[in-house]
Design a protein around this motif. Structure first.
Motif, PDB file in Angstrom:
ATOM      1  N   GLN A  48      26.195  19.524  22.709  1.00 26.06           N
ATOM      2  CA  GLN A  48      25.188  18.527  23.023  1.00 26.06           C
ATOM      3  C   GLN A  48      23.887  19.158  23.502  1.00 26.06           C
ATOM      4  O   GLN A  48      22.795  18.720  23.151  1.00 26.06           O
ATOM      5  CB  GLN A  48      25.731  17.585  24.105  1.00 26.06           C
ATOM      6  CG  GLN A  48      26.895  16.718  23.619  1.00 26.06           C
ATOM      7  CD  GLN A  48      27.542  15.941  24.753  1.00 26.06           C
ATOM      8  OE1 GLN A  48      27.123  16.041  25.905  1.00 26.06           O
ATOM      9  NE2 GLN A  48      28.573  15.170  24.432  1.00 26.06           N
ATOM     10  N   ARG A  49      24.011  20.231  24.300  1.00 31.12           N
ATOM     11  CA  ARG A  49      22.816  20.849  24.879  1.00 31.12           C
ATOM     12  C   ARG A  49      22.181  21.883  23.956  1.00 31.12           C
ATOM     13  O   ARG A  49      20.973  22.068  23.971  1.00 31.12           O
ATOM     14  CB  ARG A  49      23.176  21.516  26.214  1.00 31.12           C
ATOM     15  CG  ARG A  49      23.591  20.548  27.304  1.00 31.12           C
ATOM     16  CD  ARG A  49      23.690  21.251  28.634  1.00 31.12           C
ATOM     17  NE  ARG A  49      24.586  22.413  28.569  1.00 31.12           N
ATOM     18  CZ  ARG A  49      24.788  23.252  29.583  1.00 31.12           C
ATOM     19  NH1 ARG A  49      24.146  23.072  30.722  1.00 31.12           N
ATOM     20  NH2 ARG A  49      25.625  24.259  29.456  1.00 31.12           N
ATOM     21  N   LEU A  50      23.015  22.581  23.179  1.00 34.83           N
ATOM     22  CA  LEU A  50      22.526  23.668  22.332  1.00 34.83           C
ATOM     23  C   LEU A  50      22.993  23.469  20.898  1.00 34.83           C
ATOM     24  O   LEU A  50      23.614  24.348  20.297  1.00 34.83           O
ATOM     25  CB  LEU A  50      23.022  25.017  22.862  1.00 34.83           C
ATOM     26  CG  LEU A  50      22.597  25.383  24.287  1.00 34.83           C
ATOM     27  CD1 LEU A  50      23.337  26.611  24.766  1.00 34.83           C
ATOM     28  CD2 LEU A  50      21.089  25.617  24.352  1.00 34.83           C
ATOM     29  N   GLY A  51      22.660  22.309  20.350  1.00 39.37           N
ATOM     30  CA  GLY A  51      23.106  21.990  19.007  1.00 39.37           C
ATOM     31  C   GLY A  51      22.640  22.975  17.955  1.00 39.37           C
ATOM     32  O   GLY A  51      23.348  23.249  16.988  1.00 39.37           O
ATOM     33  N   PHE A  52      21.452  23.555  18.167  1.00 39.69           N
ATOM     34  CA  PHE A  52      20.913  24.514  17.198  1.00 39.69           C
ATOM     35  C   PHE A  52      21.707  25.815  17.180  1.00 39.69           C
ATOM     36  O   PHE A  52      21.644  26.562  16.204  1.00 39.69           O
ATOM     37  CB  PHE A  52      19.451  24.830  17.534  1.00 39.69           C
ATOM     38  CG  PHE A  52      19.268  25.573  18.831  1.00 39.69           C
ATOM     39  CD1 PHE A  52      19.220  26.959  18.863  1.00 39.69           C
ATOM     40  CD2 PHE A  52      19.149  24.881  20.024  1.00 39.69           C
ATOM     41  CE1 PHE A  52      19.055  27.649  20.062  1.00 39.69           C
ATOM     42  CE2 PHE A  52      18.990  25.556  21.227  1.00 39.69           C
ATOM     43  CZ  PHE A  52      18.942  26.936  21.242  1.00 39.69           C
ATOM     44  N   THR A  96      25.146  24.897  12.029  1.00 37.68           N
ATOM     45  CA  THR A  96      23.808  25.476  12.169  1.00 37.68           C
ATOM     46  C   THR A  96      23.869  26.836  12.836  1.00 37.68           C
ATOM     47  O   THR A  96      23.246  27.808  12.386  1.00 37.68           O
ATOM     48  CB  THR A  96      22.905  24.541  12.991  1.00 37.68           C
ATOM     49  OG1 THR A  96      22.800  23.278  12.334  1.00 37.68           O
ATOM     50  CG2 THR A  96      21.508  25.140  13.142  1.00 37.68           C
ATOM     51  N   GLY A  97      24.621  26.927  13.909  1.00 35.00           N
ATOM     52  CA  GLY A  97      24.778  28.203  14.591  1.00 35.00           C
ATOM     53  C   GLY A  97      25.398  29.258  13.698  1.00 35.00           C
ATOM     54  O   GLY A  97      24.978  30.420  13.701  1.00 35.00           O
ATOM     55  N   LEU A  98      26.415  28.860  12.916  1.00 35.04           N
ATOM     56  CA  LEU A  98      27.046  29.812  12.003  1.00 35.04           C
ATOM     57  C   LEU A  98      26.067  30.315  10.959  1.00 35.04           C
ATOM     58  O   LEU A  98      26.046  31.505  10.631  1.00 35.04           O
ATOM     59  CB  LEU A  98      28.247  29.167  11.301  1.00 35.04           C
ATOM     60  CG  LEU A  98      29.555  29.063  12.074  1.00 35.04           C
ATOM     61  CD1 LEU A  98      30.661  28.534  11.169  1.00 35.04           C
ATOM     62  CD2 LEU A  98      29.960  30.407  12.656  1.00 35.04           C
ATOM     63  N   ARG A  99      25.255  29.417  10.421  1.00 33.01           N
ATOM     64  CA  ARG A  99      24.293  29.843   9.397  1.00 33.01           C
ATOM     65  C   ARG A  99      23.298  30.858   9.953  1.00 33.01           C
ATOM     66  O   ARG A  99      22.954  31.841   9.279  1.00 33.01           O
ATOM     67  CB  ARG A  99      23.551  28.615   8.834  1.00 33.01           C
ATOM     68  CG  ARG A  99      24.377  27.792   7.854  1.00 33.01           C
ATOM     69  CD  ARG A  99      23.499  26.833   7.087  1.00 33.01           C
ATOM     70  NE  ARG A  99      22.917  25.811   7.946  1.00 33.01           N
ATOM     71  CZ  ARG A  99      23.483  24.652   8.212  1.00 33.01           C
ATOM     72  NH1 ARG A  99      24.660  24.350   7.681  1.00 33.01           N
ATOM     73  NH2 ARG A  99      22.881  23.764   8.983  1.00 33.01           N
ATOM     74  N   VAL A 100      22.837  30.625  11.183  1.00 32.58           N
ATOM     75  CA  VAL A 100      21.882  31.557  11.787  1.00 32.58           C
ATOM     76  C   VAL A 100      22.556  32.898  12.066  1.00 32.58           C
ATOM     77  O   VAL A 100      21.977  33.965  11.815  1.00 32.58           O
ATOM     78  CB  VAL A 100      21.286  30.971  13.077  1.00 32.58           C
ATOM     79  CG1 VAL A 100      20.327  31.964  13.720  1.00 32.58           C
ATOM     80  CG2 VAL A 100      20.564  29.663  12.793  1.00 32.58           C
ATOM     81  N   ALA A 101      23.784  32.857  12.583  1.00 33.80           N
ATOM     82  CA  ALA A 101      24.508  34.096  12.870  1.00 33.80           C
ATOM     83  C   ALA A 101      24.731  34.898  11.591  1.00 33.80           C
ATOM     84  O   ALA A 101      24.546  36.127  11.568  1.00 33.80           O
ATOM     85  CB  ALA A 101      25.840  33.775  13.537  1.00 33.80           C
ATOM     86  N   ARG A 102      25.120  34.213  10.511  1.00 34.60           N
ATOM     87  CA  ARG A 102      25.340  34.909   9.244  1.00 34.60           C
ATOM     88  C   ARG A 102      24.044  35.481   8.697  1.00 34.60           C
ATOM     89  O   ARG A 102      24.021  36.599   8.164  1.00 34.60           O
ATOM     90  CB  ARG A 102      25.956  33.935   8.239  1.00 34.60           C
ATOM     91  CG  ARG A 102      27.377  33.507   8.561  1.00 34.60           C
ATOM     92  CD  ARG A 102      27.757  32.285   7.758  1.00 34.60           C
ATOM     93  NE  ARG A 102      29.108  31.827   8.036  1.00 34.60           N
ATOM     94  CZ  ARG A 102      29.585  30.644   7.656  1.00 34.60           C
ATOM     95  NH1 ARG A 102      28.794  29.803   6.990  1.00 34.60           N
ATOM     96  NH2 ARG A 102      30.825  30.300   7.940  1.00 34.60           N
ATOM     97  N   ALA A 103      22.954  34.727   8.822  1.00 33.63           N
ATOM     98  CA  ALA A 103      21.663  35.218   8.344  1.00 33.63           C
ATOM     99  C   ALA A 103      21.234  36.458   9.115  1.00 33.63           C
ATOM    100  O   ALA A 103      20.692  37.412   8.536  1.00 33.63           O
ATOM    101  CB  ALA A 103      20.605  34.122   8.469  1.00 33.63           C
TER     102      ALA A 103
END
Length: 296
Positions: free
Chosen positions: A159-163, A168-175
């Motif tokens: 809820q607080r850190l949805g991004f 979404t978090g997985l996509r950024v980590a993989r990128a």
């Protein structure tokens, strides 16, 4: 011991369940206990963090995965022990069900802070391959810690850190992981003589292998970044890093290793463990499970 498999959809459900059969058979021995393993990559990475923490405390200095650290950095001695204690405690916590969420949060925050506050500023002050390599090492560790954070994040974090959580978090980590692989490949070409010297002597065509593995790192990084055959690329990058550790550095440390050789072995091992976590994320996704509920 509880093995929790996380899958985001039906397509990856069968893969995660199949890959978890061995783990499931082990979990039957101690179901309901406090141990919590989300994947084999998770287990290896957690053990690696524990090992890095112990090594740092024994040496009383930074372990190779965090180097270089400029002498002028404020509170350098404090950072030495933080870089040992945080991985050690977090590594233990990652294997403990009640502590996994907090441990992943702490480790992710620590690695991210190290990247943004130490590696990136020093890279911009003195750009070059050495500091690029340092930043990319840390970026791989951040990516692995981020994946674990996504896996273990609770509803409050969502809820607080949805991004930073969920898909979404997985996509950024993989990128981030894919981005880090590209300089790894470039370094093969920049230091081609050094790369050739590390090809095992029993292999023919040393120059060809050097160019091949440099190219595959770049190709894997691009594939992960753009999402084309990303899962395959991530898995093959783990295989490549693991083969490099096994075929290059294990024989060296078994023989008569120098301090530099030991450092290279530790870095190669840690990167392999971290890459394994990222590769596992493609089969397990972010939230659901096929072997037991996460709160059991």
């Amino acid at each position: 011991m509880e093995f929790t498999e996380r899958t985001p959809n039906k397509r990856s459900f069968n893969y995660a369940c199949a890959s978890g059969r061995v783990a499931h058979s082990l979990s039957a021995i101690g179901r309901g206990r406090a141990m919590r393993i989300a994947s084999w990559g998770h287990a290896v990475f957690a053990a690696t963090m524990i090992g890095l923490g112990i090594l740092g405390l024994i040496k009383g200095d930074f372990t190779p995965i965090w180097l270089p650290v400029p002498k002028a950095v404020p509170a350098r001695e404090v950072l030495v022990y933080l870089s040992a204690i945080v991985p050690l405690v977090s590594g233990i916590g990652l294997l403990w069900q009640r502590a996994a969420a907090v441990a992943s949060r702490v480790l992710f925050g620590f690695c991210l802070a190290w990247l943004l506050l130490l590696d990136v500023p020093h890279f911009f002050l003195d750009p070059g391959m050495e500091l690029t390599w340092a930043a990319c090492k840390t970026a791989v560790m951040v990516a692995a810690a981020w994946v674990l954070y996504v896996w273990f994040a609770g509803d409050r974090d969502g809820q607080r850190l949805g991004f930073a959580t969920g898909e979404t978090g997985l996509r950024v980590a993989r990128a981030l992981y894919g981005l880090a692989l590209i300089p790894f490949g470039i370094a093969h070409f920049t230091y081609i003589e050094r790369t050739i010297s590390m090809v095992p002597g029993w292999l023919p065509w040393h120059l060809a292998w050097a160019y091949f593995f440099g190219g595959t790192f770049i190709a894997a990084g691009l594939a992960v970044l753009i999402g084309v055959y990303a899962r395959l690329a991530a898995m093959l990058s783990v295989l490549q890093l693991g083969m490099f550790t096994l075929l290059v550095w294990v024989p060296v440390v078994v023989a008569k290793p120098s301090a530099s050789d030991w450092s290279e072995f530790v870095v190669s091992w840690a990167l392999t463990a971290a890459a394994w976590v990222v590769a596992d994320s493609y089969g397990q996704g972010s939230r659901s499970s096929c072997i037991g509920a996460t709160n059991e």
